[in-house]
Enzyme design. Sequence first.
Site, PDB file in Angstrom:
ATOM      1  N   HIS A  58      -3.962  14.490  11.110  1.00 28.37           N
ATOM      2  CA  HIS A  58      -4.290  13.723  12.307  1.00 28.37           C
ATOM      3  C   HIS A  58      -4.771  14.656  13.425  1.00 28.37           C
ATOM      4  O   HIS A  58      -4.151  15.692  13.686  1.00 28.37           O
ATOM      5  CB  HIS A  58      -3.076  12.920  12.769  1.00 28.37           C
ATOM      6  CG  HIS A  58      -3.438  11.783  13.661  1.00 28.37           C
ATOM      7  ND1 HIS A  58      -3.687  11.962  15.008  1.00 28.37           N
ATOM      8  CD2 HIS A  58      -3.626  10.463  13.411  1.00 28.37           C
ATOM      9  CE1 HIS A  58      -4.001  10.801  15.544  1.00 28.37           C
ATOM     10  NE2 HIS A  58      -3.968   9.867  14.601  1.00 28.37           N
ATOM     11  N   PRO A  59      -5.872  14.279  14.091  1.00 30.76           N
ATOM     12  CA  PRO A  59      -6.476  15.177  15.090  1.00 30.76           C
ATOM     13  C   PRO A  59      -5.930  15.027  16.501  1.00 30.76           C
ATOM     14  O   PRO A  59      -6.535  15.530  17.453  1.00 30.76           O
ATOM     15  CB  PRO A  59      -7.949  14.752  15.051  1.00 30.76           C
ATOM     16  CG  PRO A  59      -7.881  13.275  14.793  1.00 30.76           C
ATOM     17  CD  PRO A  59      -6.709  13.090  13.836  1.00 30.76           C
ATOM     18  N   CYS A  60      -4.772  14.379  16.668  1.00 31.97           N
ATOM     19  CA  CYS A  60      -4.282  14.069  18.015  1.00 31.97           C
ATOM     20  C   CYS A  60      -4.105  15.304  18.899  1.00 31.97           C
ATOM     21  O   CYS A  60      -4.286  15.229  20.115  1.00 31.97           O
ATOM     22  CB  CYS A  60      -2.970  13.290  17.940  1.00 31.97           C
ATOM     23  SG  CYS A  60      -1.663  14.103  17.006  1.00 31.97           S
ATOM     24  N   GLY A  61      -3.758  16.453  18.318  1.00 27.76           N
ATOM     25  CA  GLY A  61      -3.529  17.642  19.135  1.00 27.76           C
ATOM     26  C   GLY A  61      -4.636  18.666  19.076  1.00 27.76           C
ATOM     27  O   GLY A  61      -4.542  19.718  19.724  1.00 27.76           O
ATOM     28  N   THR A  62      -5.706  18.368  18.327  1.00 26.39           N
ATOM     29  CA  THR A  62      -6.760  19.361  18.113  1.00 26.39           C
ATOM     30  C   THR A  62      -7.430  19.790  19.410  1.00 26.39           C
ATOM     31  O   THR A  62      -7.629  20.991  19.660  1.00 26.39           O
ATOM     32  CB  THR A  62      -7.821  18.816  17.140  1.00 26.39           C
ATOM     33  OG1 THR A  62      -7.201  18.509  15.887  1.00 26.39           O
ATOM     34  CG2 THR A  62      -8.930  19.833  16.924  1.00 26.39           C
TER      35      THR A  62
END
EC number: 2.3.2.-
Length: 225
Positions: free
Chosen positions: A176-180
């Site tokens: 999941h890219p939520c913190g990228t």
Amino acid sequence: MDSAREVSDGRLTVEGFSVASRAFADKWKIHNQSFPPWSWVPLINRTLLVSKKEEGYLSLEKIIILSSLEEEIPEDESLNVATDCLEKEETVDHTILVPTMENEAHYYDFHIVYSASYKVPVLYFRGYCSGGEPLALDVIKKDVPSCSVSLLLESKWTFITQEEHPYLNRPWFKLHPCGTEDWIKLLSQSSSSSGCQMPIVLYLVSWFSVVGQVVGLRIPLEMLN
């Protein structure tokens, strides 16, 4: 082409993703020859709303893991140690790869896809047996080095979810890219404090140097130059 601002804020445009993807694939081909190259898969005729900008995603497929070798592999090795990559898959007879019960082969496909909502790259992946049966996440975690599993468990910037692949309409796992955006921004600011900006061509290399470790794929340090 993207400006330095678009790197420093942790996000990419569609054009920036295309530029960064090709640069990443070129560096991988030069410095990581134990793997087959990543290929660019163009997206065509999706909808009438698609812009004229080139869209696509990166693909690395049919990476073979021999699960019986897991205990013999040092933790600092990536998937390529236990891998015989199909560099010319069209010439390979897959029937010769059918394993015995003691030497079960698992195949892995990896796709790097642009997220229009987060404006960052996303790693999609799936594992399957030689007969095509999909691997459950618990089995996949046994295939990757234990340090990769630990990294995922301790991570505050990502987690694994399973959802439909945005272009293939089949269930795949993804990080999941939520913190990228946040950690890429920190990385860019760190580069900026040393007197230089992170160029677009190094965006995907820098991103994958972190993300790839979660699935046991590490990049040579030379790719970061």
